[in-house]
Design a protein around this motif. Structure first.
Motif, PDB file in Angstrom:
ATOM      1  N   ASP A 181       0.834  -1.203   0.000  1.00 11.01           N
ATOM      2  CA  ASP A 181       0.000   0.000   0.000  1.00 11.01           C
ATOM      3  C   ASP A 181       0.869   1.254   0.000  1.00 11.01           C
ATOM      4  O   ASP A 181       2.089   1.198   0.193  1.00 11.01           O
ATOM      5  CB  ASP A 181      -0.986  -0.008   1.173  1.00 11.01           C
ATOM      6  N   ALA A 182       0.239   2.389  -0.227  1.00 15.63           N
ATOM      7  CA  ALA A 182       0.974   3.639  -0.375  1.00 15.63           C
ATOM      8  C   ALA A 182       1.687   4.056   0.896  1.00 15.63           C
ATOM      9  O   ALA A 182       2.670   4.810   0.847  1.00 15.63           O
ATOM     10  CB  ALA A 182       0.007   4.749  -0.821  1.00 15.63           C
ATOM     11  N   LEU A 183       1.208   3.585   2.047  1.00 21.68           N
ATOM     12  CA  LEU A 183       1.815   3.964   3.320  1.00 21.68           C
ATOM     13  C   LEU A 183       3.022   3.104   3.673  1.00 21.68           C
ATOM     14  O   LEU A 183       3.752   3.412   4.605  1.00 21.68           O
ATOM     15  CB  LEU A 183       0.778   3.861   4.448  1.00 21.68           C
ATOM     16  N   GLY A 184       3.211   2.019   2.933  1.00 19.39           N
ATOM     17  CA  GLY A 184       4.320   1.124   3.227  1.00 19.39           C
ATOM     18  C   GLY A 184       4.095   0.263   4.451  1.00 19.39           C
ATOM     19  O   GLY A 184       5.047  -0.177   5.109  1.00 19.39           O
ATOM     20  N   ARG A 185       2.841  -0.015   4.755  1.00 18.70           N
ATOM     21  CA  ARG A 185       2.549  -0.815   5.941  1.00 18.70           C
ATOM     22  C   ARG A 185       2.922  -2.281   5.739  1.00 18.70           C
ATOM     23  O   ARG A 185       2.982  -2.775   4.618  1.00 18.70           O
ATOM     24  CB  ARG A 185       1.068  -0.704   6.306  1.00 18.70           C
ATOM     25  N   LEU A 186       3.129  -2.946   6.855  1.00 20.18           N
ATOM     26  CA  LEU A 186       3.412  -4.374   6.859  1.00 20.18           C
ATOM     27  C   LEU A 186       2.204  -5.134   7.369  1.00 20.18           C
ATOM     28  O   LEU A 186       1.484  -4.665   8.264  1.00 20.18           O
ATOM     29  CB  LEU A 186       4.608  -4.679   7.767  1.00 20.18           C
ATOM     30  N   GLY A 187       2.002  -6.339   6.824  1.00 17.51           N
ATOM     31  CA  GLY A 187       0.976  -7.236   7.325  1.00 17.51           C
ATOM     32  C   GLY A 187       1.590  -8.306   8.205  1.00 17.51           C
ATOM     33  O   GLY A 187       2.766  -8.240   8.576  1.00 17.51           O
ATOM     34  N   ALA A 188       0.782  -9.297   8.554  1.00 13.80           N
ATOM     35  CA  ALA A 188       1.238 -10.381   9.427  1.00 13.80           C
ATOM     36  C   ALA A 188       2.431 -11.105   8.809  1.00 13.80           C
ATOM     37  O   ALA A 188       2.539 -11.217   7.581  1.00 13.80           O
ATOM     38  CB  ALA A 188       0.098 -11.355   9.674  1.00 13.80           C
ATOM     39  N   PRO A 189       3.335 -11.611   9.645  1.00 12.47           N
ATOM     40  CA  PRO A 189       4.491 -12.350   9.117  1.00 12.47           C
ATOM     41  C   PRO A 189       4.081 -13.661   8.479  1.00 12.47           C
ATOM     42  O   PRO A 189       2.949 -14.128   8.647  1.00 12.47           O
ATOM     43  CB  PRO A 189       5.350 -12.577  10.363  1.00 12.47           C
ATOM     44  N   ALA A 190       5.021 -14.266   7.768  1.00 11.19           N
ATOM     45  CA  ALA A 190       4.740 -15.508   7.044  1.00 11.19           C
ATOM     46  C   ALA A 190       4.681 -16.723   7.964  1.00 11.19           C
ATOM     47  O   ALA A 190       4.292 -17.800   7.531  1.00 11.19           O
ATOM     48  CB  ALA A 190       5.815 -15.726   5.970  1.00 11.19           C
ATOM     49  N   PHE A 191       5.046 -16.561   9.217  1.00 12.42           N
ATOM     50  CA  PHE A 191       5.063 -17.689  10.141  1.00 12.42           C
ATOM     51  C   PHE A 191       4.243 -17.349  11.377  1.00 12.42           C
ATOM     52  O   PHE A 191       3.940 -16.192  11.655  1.00 12.42           O
ATOM     53  CB  PHE A 191       6.488 -18.076  10.565  1.00 12.42           C
ATOM     54  N   SER A 192       3.895 -18.381  12.144  1.00 11.09           N
ATOM     55  CA  SER A 192       3.053 -18.189  13.328  1.00 11.09           C
ATOM     56  C   SER A 192       3.815 -17.462  14.427  1.00 11.09           C
ATOM     57  O   SER A 192       5.049 -17.463  14.467  1.00 11.09           O
ATOM     58  CB  SER A 192       2.572 -19.540  13.855  1.00 11.09           C
ATOM     59  N   MET A 193       3.055 -16.867  15.357  1.00 14.88           N
ATOM     60  CA  MET A 193       3.683 -16.218  16.502  1.00 14.88           C
ATOM     61  C   MET A 193       4.385 -17.262  17.373  1.00 14.88           C
ATOM     62  O   MET A 193       5.396 -16.977  18.008  1.00 14.88           O
ATOM     63  CB  MET A 193       2.639 -15.454  17.313  1.00 14.88           C
ATOM     64  N   GLY A 194       3.850 -18.482  17.384  1.00 12.76           N
ATOM     65  CA  GLY A 194       4.492 -19.546  18.133  1.00 12.76           C
ATOM     66  C   GLY A 194       5.876 -19.868  17.599  1.00 12.76           C
ATOM     67  O   GLY A 194       6.817 -20.103  18.381  1.00 12.76           O
ATOM     68  N   LYS A 195       6.023 -19.883  16.293  1.00 13.33           N
ATOM     69  CA  LYS A 195       7.335 -20.161  15.697  1.00 13.33           C
ATOM     70  C   LYS A 195       8.302 -19.027  16.016  1.00 13.33           C
ATOM     71  O   LYS A 195       9.480 -19.272  16.322  1.00 13.33           O
ATOM     72  CB  LYS A 195       7.196 -20.338  14.191  1.00 13.33           C
ATOM     73  N   LEU A 196       7.819 -17.791  15.970  1.00 12.81           N
ATOM     74  CA  LEU A 196       8.662 -16.652  16.326  1.00 12.81           C
ATOM     75  C   LEU A 196       9.080 -16.735  17.793  1.00 12.81           C
ATOM     76  O   LEU A 196      10.206 -16.405  18.153  1.00 12.81           O
ATOM     77  CB  LEU A 196       7.915 -15.344  16.055  1.00 12.81           C
ATOM     78  N   ALA A 197       8.150 -17.194  18.650  1.00 16.87           N
ATOM     79  CA  ALA A 197       8.445 -17.281  20.078  1.00 16.87           C
ATOM     80  C   ALA A 197       9.512 -18.328  20.382  1.00 16.87           C
ATOM     81  O   ALA A 197      10.190 -18.242  21.408  1.00 16.87           O
ATOM     82  CB  ALA A 197       7.168 -17.601  20.860  1.00 16.87           C
ATOM     83  N   ARG A 198       9.682 -19.288  19.497  1.00 18.51           N
ATOM     84  CA  ARG A 198      10.730 -20.290  19.713  1.00 18.51           C
ATOM     85  C   ARG A 198      12.110 -19.749  19.354  1.00 18.51           C
ATOM     86  O   ARG A 198      13.137 -20.332  19.728  1.00 18.51           O
ATOM     87  CB  ARG A 198      10.428 -21.561  18.913  1.00 18.51           C
ATOM     88  N   ALA A 199      12.132 -18.604  18.648  1.00 16.42           N
ATOM     89  CA  ALA A 199      13.402 -17.982  18.278  1.00 16.42           C
ATOM     90  C   ALA A 199      13.727 -16.769  19.153  1.00 16.42           C
ATOM     91  O   ALA A 199      14.871 -16.312  19.165  1.00 16.42           O
ATOM     92  CB  ALA A 199      13.360 -17.546  16.811  1.00 16.42           C
ATOM     93  N   ALA A 200      12.735 -16.264  19.877  1.00 20.27           N
ATOM     94  CA  ALA A 200      12.908 -15.028  20.643  1.00 20.27           C
ATOM     95  C   ALA A 200      12.468 -15.225  22.092  1.00 20.27           C
ATOM     96  O   ALA A 200      11.762 -16.183  22.425  1.00 20.27           O
ATOM     97  CB  ALA A 200      12.100 -13.902  20.002  1.00 20.27           C
TER      98      ALA A 200
END
Length: 244
Positions: A92-111
């Motif tokens: 979009d024109a504002l350069g917004r980001l949407g949800a990541p390609a992976f689950s929050m659970g997968k991110l939580a295993r890395a962070a």
């Protein structure tokens, strides 16, 4: 107290468990500020932090950004920078980001900590929720509802996002005053409807005497209506919160 202390988030416990805490932030009047502040406070404690969204948000200035959809890139950015913003470009024109390609659970295993913006508010200090929002991830261990005390006393139609929904549910008018008591009724009503389920409430922008007094009225009204989540008042930006 700072924001991590108010929310009782222990970076060390998350690290020891092997899965980071997932914190969803909903509401209005300071969501992005809370996300950035929590990320900074956790980073100062040596935590690996991911910032993400289930809706749309703008990337955080000065924070490493990963949009590739490659989990390896996320891990490398965490190793190098400690804190990373992860999302999918919307185009979009504002350069917004949407949800990541992976689950929050997968991110939580890395962070150690995953901070999720799970709501939108059109930059207004107060909000009523539609049936399709907020979008709280299933992995969320905390859901923090934020509101801006500087909206109290304004006209409902001017300071409340989705004011028409609030008016319909509570039988008020867009020209009525958005009192602390009215907004407490709105939150209690939304909890009863199953629209939101906050574990914590933060009344932000409660910095001057007038705003702080209004924030305390809101907390008192919430308690009178049987709403149990702990309420904190003060300034997220300054990391100064007190329990009501």
């Amino acid at each position: 107290m700072d924001c991590l202390e108010a929310l009782n988030i222990s970076v060390g416990e998350a690290r020891a468990s092997g899965t980071g805490a997932v914190v969803a932030v909903i509401g209005s009047g300071g969501k992005s500020t809370l996300l950035r502040t929590l990320a900074r406070e956790a980073g100062e404690r040596g935590a690996r932090v991911v910032l993400a969204t289930t809706t749309h948000f703008l990337a955080f200035e000065g924070i490493a950004l990963v949009t590739s959809g490659d989990m390896g890139d996320v891990v490398r950015a965490l190793d190098e920078a400690g804190t990373v913003c992860v999302g999918t470009p919307t185009g979009d024109a504002l350069g917004r980001l949407g949800a990541p390609a992976f689950s929050m659970g997968k991110l939580a295993r890395a962070a150690d900590l995953v901070l999720v913006e799970a709501d939108g508010s059109k930059r207004l200090p107060l909000k009523a929720h539609a049936g399709h929002e907020p979008v709280v991830p299933a992995e969320a261990t905390l859901t923090v509802a934020v509101m801006g005390a500087n909206g109290f006393g304004g006209r409902v139609g001017n300071v409340v996002h989705r004011a028409e929904l609030l008016c319909e549910r509570l039988g008020c008018d867009a020209n009525d005053e958005a009192t602390p008591e009215l907004m407490a009724r709105s939150m209690t009503d939304e909890i009863a409807r199953g629209l939101i389920a906050p574990t914590h409430v933060i009344v932000n922008q409660a910095e001057g005497a007038e705003c702080l007094a209004a924030a305390r009225r809101f907390a008192a009204a919430l308690r009178e209506q049987g709403c149990e989540p702990p309420v904190f008042l003060g300034s997220i930006r300054d990391g100064r919160l007190e329990r009501a």
